[in-house]
Design an enzyme around this catalytic site. Sequence first.
Site, mmCIF file in Angstrom:
data_model
loop_
_atom_site.group_PDB
_atom_site.id
_atom_site.type_symbol
_atom_site.label_atom_id
_atom_site.label_comp_id
_atom_site.label_asym_id
_atom_site.label_seq_id
_atom_site.Cartn_x
_atom_site.Cartn_y
_atom_site.Cartn_z
ATOM 1 N N GLU A 151 0.837 -1.216 0.000
ATOM 2 C CA GLU A 151 0.000 0.000 0.000
ATOM 3 C C GLU A 151 0.866 1.258 0.000
ATOM 4 O O GLU A 151 0.791 2.103 0.898
ATOM 5 C CB GLU A 151 -0.987 -0.005 1.175
ATOM 6 N N GLU B 40 -5.291 -8.765 -0.341
ATOM 7 C CA GLU B 40 -6.064 -8.435 0.866
ATOM 8 C C GLU B 40 -7.507 -8.282 0.438
ATOM 9 O O GLU B 40 -7.826 -7.432 -0.404
ATOM 10 C CB GLU B 40 -5.575 -7.139 1.528
ATOM 11 N N GLN C 43 -7.968 -11.832 7.518
ATOM 12 C CA GLN C 43 -6.693 -12.489 7.754
ATOM 13 C C GLN C 43 -6.924 -13.835 8.418
ATOM 14 O O GLN C 43 -8.022 -14.117 8.877
ATOM 15 C CB GLN C 43 -5.812 -11.627 8.619
HETATM 16 O O1 AHR Z 1 -5.353 -6.047 6.868
HETATM 17 C C1 AHR Z 1 -5.246 -4.898 7.652
HETATM 18 C C2 AHR Z 1 -4.548 -3.743 6.935
HETATM 19 O O2 AHR Z 1 -5.340 -3.321 5.865
HETATM 20 C C3 AHR Z 1 -3.219 -4.056 6.307
HETATM 21 O O3 AHR Z 1 -2.169 -3.932 7.196
HETATM 22 C C4 AHR Z 1 -3.106 -3.022 5.235
HETATM 23 O O4 AHR Z 1 -2.318 -3.414 4.148
HETATM 24 C C5 AHR Z 1 -4.541 -2.723 4.867
HETATM 25 O O5 AHR Z 1 -4.801 -1.380 4.816
#
Ligand code: AHR
Length: 506
Positions: free
Chosen positions: A188, A311, A358
């Site tokens: 990011e 993600e 996650q």
């Molecule tokens: O998954 C949580 C956060 O979300 C991660 O650290 C980041 O890459 C995203 O903004």
Amino acid sequence: MNIVKHGLAVLGLIAAPAFAAGQVSINIDAAKPGPIINKNVYGQFAEHLGTGVYEGMPAIPNTRGWRNDVVGALKALHVPLVRWPGGCFADTYHWRDGIGPQDQRPANVHGSTVDAINAVGTHEFFDLIDMLGADAYVNGNVGTGSVQEMSDWIEYMTADGGSPLARLRAKNGREKPFKVAFFGIGNELWGCGGNMKPEYYANLYSNYEAFLRAPAQSRPQMIASGGSGLETAWTQVLSKELKGRTTGISVHQYTVPTGSWDVKGKDLGFKEGEWISTLANTLKMDQLIKDHVVVLDKNDPEKKIGLMIDEWGTWYDEAGARSALFQQNSLRDALVAALNFNIFHEHAERVPMTTIAQMVNVLQAMILTDEEKMVLTPTYYTFQMYVPFQDAKSLPLAIKDNTSYTLGATTIPGVSASAARAKDGQMYLALVNTDPSKAVDVAVDVAGTKLKGAAGKVLTSAKMDAHNTFQYPQAIKPAAFSARAAGGKLSLKVPAKAVLVVALEE
Ligand code: AHR
């Protein structure tokens, strides 16, 4: 009326008048298999593993710190790939702080979070990878690191022979190089990774990548960190500038029920309005992929660059202070996962990898833990039911007379479906019924094949927010499902708000 058009397209529908009742027809063309659904589509993201999996508490049975119960449960998902250490955490992570004796490691500070012991470093991460039989996706630090630091980490992990860093690795207990399947250069960069512009990052990427030297046979596939959501500017620049130097461009897409990051919506106890808005928002994944693929097809017609959705998943308002980004996980999350899988399968050619955010205790997790207790979430069960789709050949299917599900101004398709020929030779069909109140009848026909029946699992419940708690860990789990065919054709009744995966008996 807000018709979610991309959802209709994914299901192979023309925007025809919707049926409230009646039979939905699914026609599968098994003679014309499509691309392989890469098993890495079922990858996991694990940021800052201090919570939940790596406890090292003597009271909780563990193997070198990794909880046996959690690792055992993850093994049943055949986790193909784990991304670590971040996320935003990656861009503050200095790998040298995570090697050597644990009691001599410095603390790791990430915003207001302090990991006092830096317990999970390179060796511990690869220990987990080995236990799971998964591949490693390591994410490097661009934001606060340096080219030299990243280059050294690659050498430490991958060099064989007598390089000083390979010797240091051996001194720390690992003679053989680690296998790094994928390596991400930053995360990011438009935000927590350094507030950059894509052109600036493209130059930085080139600089970093040039010095990431690994033996040719074990060079990781390099991933460029791209944009977020439906915005394609980063994919546009990176796919043009980094041709031949990247295997994939990442994109992040979270599902927020309200669509607003200020008040995202609750994990439990939500009304039907947030059921449908969550599903409608998650179906935007299809349009996202299509928009990015248009850009990739223009800049990379040879199809060498993959779209890595590293993600994705639901993001609700934080549920108490158990751990950062902790949220409960309900039947709604199970449907979110299944709808996304069906979309990923549809785009198997350009989407070779995704990692859900996650794995444990954070966001849309597979598993939640509280000290010695552990629960499997509805999302866990969707992953488990979809295991046969890993490395399966996708099969084209057409849906006729789909139902639609409407609430207020929002309408989404009633049924989402995906079919594939798995490695075990069997044909599998996955179905989602998005309507929280009405079951749906689905007729399944495979061209040129007389079906005998279907058997598999269904996940549903009476409540939209059905979930497992530490007190009631079995409140929601899949049930056996089977159906017999008549005259070679199959009729399935898919319950309301359900995920169903069946093997088709030919
Ligand atoms: O998954 C949580 C956060 O979300 C991660 O650290 C980041 O890459 C995203 O903004």
